[in-house]
Design a protein around this motif. Structure first.
Motif, mmCIF file in Angstrom:
data_model
loop_
_atom_site.group_PDB
_atom_site.id
_atom_site.type_symbol
_atom_site.label_atom_id
_atom_site.label_comp_id
_atom_site.label_asym_id
_atom_site.label_seq_id
_atom_site.Cartn_x
_atom_site.Cartn_y
_atom_site.Cartn_z
ATOM 1 N N PHE A 69 77.746 98.835 24.999
ATOM 2 C CA PHE A 69 77.431 97.925 23.684
ATOM 3 C C PHE A 69 76.606 96.695 24.298
ATOM 4 C CE2 PHE A 69 78.450 94.636 20.658
ATOM 5 C CZ PHE A 69 77.604 95.003 19.559
ATOM 6 N N CYS A 70 77.865 95.962 25.109
ATOM 7 C CA CYS A 70 77.880 94.650 25.437
ATOM 8 C C CYS A 70 76.528 94.468 26.332
ATOM 9 C CB CYS A 70 78.912 93.925 26.039
ATOM 10 S SG CYS A 70 80.046 93.600 24.754
ATOM 11 N N LEU A 71 76.413 95.261 27.161
ATOM 12 C CA LEU A 71 75.490 95.446 28.423
ATOM 13 C C LEU A 71 73.898 95.670 27.784
ATOM 14 C CD1 LEU A 71 74.429 95.105 31.349
ATOM 15 C CD2 LEU A 71 74.880 97.750 31.535
ATOM 16 N N PRO A 72 73.946 96.627 26.962
ATOM 17 C CA PRO A 72 72.547 96.780 26.275
ATOM 18 C C PRO A 72 72.029 95.921 25.189
ATOM 19 C CG PRO A 72 73.665 98.946 26.131
ATOM 20 C CD PRO A 72 74.715 97.903 26.646
ATOM 21 N N LEU A 73 73.092 95.196 24.712
ATOM 22 C CA LEU A 73 72.793 93.980 23.630
ATOM 23 C C LEU A 73 72.578 92.879 24.567
ATOM 24 C CD1 LEU A 73 73.103 92.627 20.991
ATOM 25 C CD2 LEU A 73 75.210 92.287 21.203
ATOM 26 N N GLY A 74 73.029 92.505 25.734
ATOM 27 C CA GLY A 74 72.559 91.507 26.666
ATOM 28 C C GLY A 74 71.317 91.694 27.049
ATOM 29 N N ILE A 75 71.124 92.958 27.392
ATOM 30 C CA ILE A 75 69.558 93.059 28.081
ATOM 31 C C ILE A 75 68.371 93.068 27.006
ATOM 32 C CG2 ILE A 75 68.313 94.811 29.204
ATOM 33 C CD1 ILE A 75 70.551 95.708 30.826
ATOM 34 N N THR A 76 68.952 93.494 25.853
ATOM 35 C CA THR A 76 68.153 93.437 24.680
ATOM 36 C C THR A 76 67.685 92.118 24.056
ATOM 37 O OG1 THR A 76 68.781 95.713 23.860
ATOM 38 C CG2 THR A 76 67.761 94.137 22.354
ATOM 39 N N ALA A 77 68.843 91.305 24.192
ATOM 40 C CA ALA A 77 68.456 89.918 23.752
ATOM 41 C C ALA A 77 67.694 89.272 24.756
ATOM 42 C CB ALA A 77 69.856 89.114 23.605
ATOM 43 N N PHE A 78 67.944 89.407 26.138
ATOM 44 C CA PHE A 78 67.164 88.599 27.038
ATOM 45 C C PHE A 78 65.513 89.119 26.929
ATOM 46 C CE2 PHE A 78 64.999 89.185 31.308
ATOM 47 C CZ PHE A 78 64.936 87.574 31.621
ATOM 48 N N TYR B 171 63.922 90.527 24.459
ATOM 49 C CA TYR B 171 63.103 89.979 23.427
ATOM 50 C C TYR B 171 62.947 88.729 22.942
ATOM 51 C CZ TYR B 171 62.809 94.719 21.041
ATOM 52 O OH TYR B 171 62.336 96.379 20.950
ATOM 53 N N ALA B 172 64.102 87.813 23.656
ATOM 54 C CA ALA B 172 63.870 86.524 23.678
ATOM 55 C C ALA B 172 62.498 86.268 24.444
ATOM 56 C CB ALA B 172 65.012 85.732 24.218
ATOM 57 N N ARG B 173 62.310 86.690 25.744
ATOM 58 C CA ARG B 173 61.205 86.412 26.515
ATOM 59 C C ARG B 173 60.012 87.007 25.859
ATOM 60 N NH1 ARG B 173 60.146 82.854 28.656
ATOM 61 N NH2 ARG B 173 58.778 83.808 30.360
ATOM 62 N N PHE B 174 60.071 88.215 25.110
ATOM 63 C CA PHE B 174 59.033 88.721 24.377
ATOM 64 C C PHE B 174 58.312 87.995 23.383
ATOM 65 C CE2 PHE B 174 57.644 91.806 20.991
ATOM 66 C CZ PHE B 174 56.733 92.390 21.514
ATOM 67 N N LEU C 26 59.911 93.540 14.845
ATOM 68 C CA LEU C 26 60.802 94.701 15.620
ATOM 69 C C LEU C 26 61.803 93.776 16.224
ATOM 70 C CD1 LEU C 26 60.678 97.202 17.351
ATOM 71 C CD2 LEU C 26 59.254 95.667 18.978
ATOM 72 N N VAL C 27 61.626 92.665 16.823
ATOM 73 C CA VAL C 27 62.950 92.206 17.232
ATOM 74 C C VAL C 27 64.093 91.921 16.285
ATOM 75 C CG1 VAL C 27 63.814 89.810 18.225
ATOM 76 C CG2 VAL C 27 61.509 90.798 18.948
ATOM 77 N N VAL C 28 63.681 91.273 14.759
ATOM 78 C CA VAL C 28 64.693 91.211 13.716
ATOM 79 C C VAL C 28 65.425 92.376 13.460
ATOM 80 C CG1 VAL C 28 64.986 90.493 11.517
ATOM 81 C CG2 VAL C 28 63.456 88.980 13.004
ATOM 82 N N ALA C 29 64.545 93.482 13.397
ATOM 83 C CA ALA C 29 65.143 94.861 12.862
ATOM 84 C C ALA C 29 66.098 95.311 13.999
ATOM 85 C CB ALA C 29 63.994 95.943 12.709
#
Length: 319
Positions: free
Chosen positions: A186-195, A197-200, A221-224
């Motif tokens: 959970f935390c690892l996927p969430l952290g990678i996803t946050a990074f 999509y922030a850059r995206f 896409l990011v908000v969803a």
């Protein structure tokens, strides 16, 4: 007027999720099959895996419905209890890992467009998907360890509960694994996803040639994705931490699991924002379904128009 019981609430959520999630995910699966006939991209592999994870969860929801209708007692064969829960919980973490994979694909496609386009292969995405399945199933296999370490089910009278109450010895094994699942799945996927999509979003907003519609689709896409992480998966995974601290499963854990279950009805939002070609093929699938229903046919996607007729307007930014 009597308050609704926990098993009645569970039954209601399971029914709503099944009725809404099954047709939406079948439509998504059909759409990805049609897209694969035209051109299979890494993002398609990841999104298809997300669909398969949802369909896996939905396939076992009738068992959950039966269990809830029996007031959360288990009246099936004993060996089905750990097998069902292994598949059910694994599907939840396949979703978080797949969402992470989609975010990585989106980020690389805009941060390194030429290099990534030249080197991307569907086979790499398939390897990532295989790794996701290994991670999810290896962690959730603790269910079997707990089930057969002792009597994993608590008995009340003549009724047995499935994977609901545990002895101290079982908790000593289960709670540390749940904490690891919170960190790794959970935390690892969430952290990678946050990074990613922030850059995206930052890169997308800085590109003057990208249309306003595609920018809105990217933000959607990011908000969803983050709504799904926060609303559907965060409460259930936080219960892992609370349980580890309190040395017991929190009583509200079953309610948090309902949010994770309902995610199967929300994932198609990710598909909708994934690309304009997905939206067009989805409409074709719906149109084909309607036409074939009129002809009393069963499978709509076999008679779809040739995929080559679908416009290929997506750029490497959103595919």
């Amino acid at each position: 007027m009597y308050p609704i019981s926990s098993h009645q609430l569970s039954l209601a959520v399971f029914v709503v999720t099944f009725v809404t999630g099954l047709p939406l995910n079948l439509l998504a699966f059909c759409t990805f099959v049609v897209k694969a006939r035209r051109r299979l991209l890494p993002a398609d592999v990841l999104l298809l895996n997300l669909t398969v994870a949802d369909l896996l969860l939905l396939a076992f929801l009738p068992v959950r419905m039966a269990e809830a209708s029996w007031e959360m007692t288990w009246r099936m064969l004993d060996f089905l209890c750990p097998l069902f829960n292994l598949l059910f919980y694994s599907s939840i973490y396949l979703t978080t890992l797949s969402l992470m994979g989609v975010s990585i694909d989106r980020y690389l496609s805009v941060a390194f467009p030429l290099r990534y386009k030249a080197g991307r292969r569907p086979a790499y995405a398939m390897l990532a998907v295989a790794l996701f399945w290994v991670l999810a199933f290896s962690h959730c296999s603790v269910i079997y360890v707990v089930q057969y370490q002792g009597r994993g089910n608590d008995t009340e009278g003549n009724l047995t509960r499935c994977y609901a109450t545990f002895t101290d010895d079982q908790l000593a094994v289960l709670l540390p694994v749940r904490l690891e699942m919170f960190l790794v799945l959970f935390c690892l996927p969430l952290g990678i996803t946050a990074f990613c999509y922030a850059r995206f979003v930052t890169i997308i907003r800085s590109l003057p040639l990208v249309s306003r519609g595609r920018k809105r689709r990217a933000v959607g896409l990011v908000v969803a994705t983050f709504l799904i992480f926060v609303v559907c998966f965060a409460p259930f995974n936080i219960s892992h931490v609370v349980g580890y601290v309190e040395k017991k499963s929190p009583e509200w854990r079953s309610y948090a699991l309902l949010l994770s279950t309902f995610n199967a009805s929300l994932d198609p939002i990710i598909f909708y924002f994934s690309s304009s070609s997905f939206q067009k093929i989805s409409l074709e699938c719906l149109q084909a379904v309607w036409e074939k229903l009129q002809l009393s046919r069963v499978c709509p996607c076999v008679w779809l128009e040739s995929p080559e007729k679908v416009a290929t307007e997506d750029s490497q930014i959103l595919q």
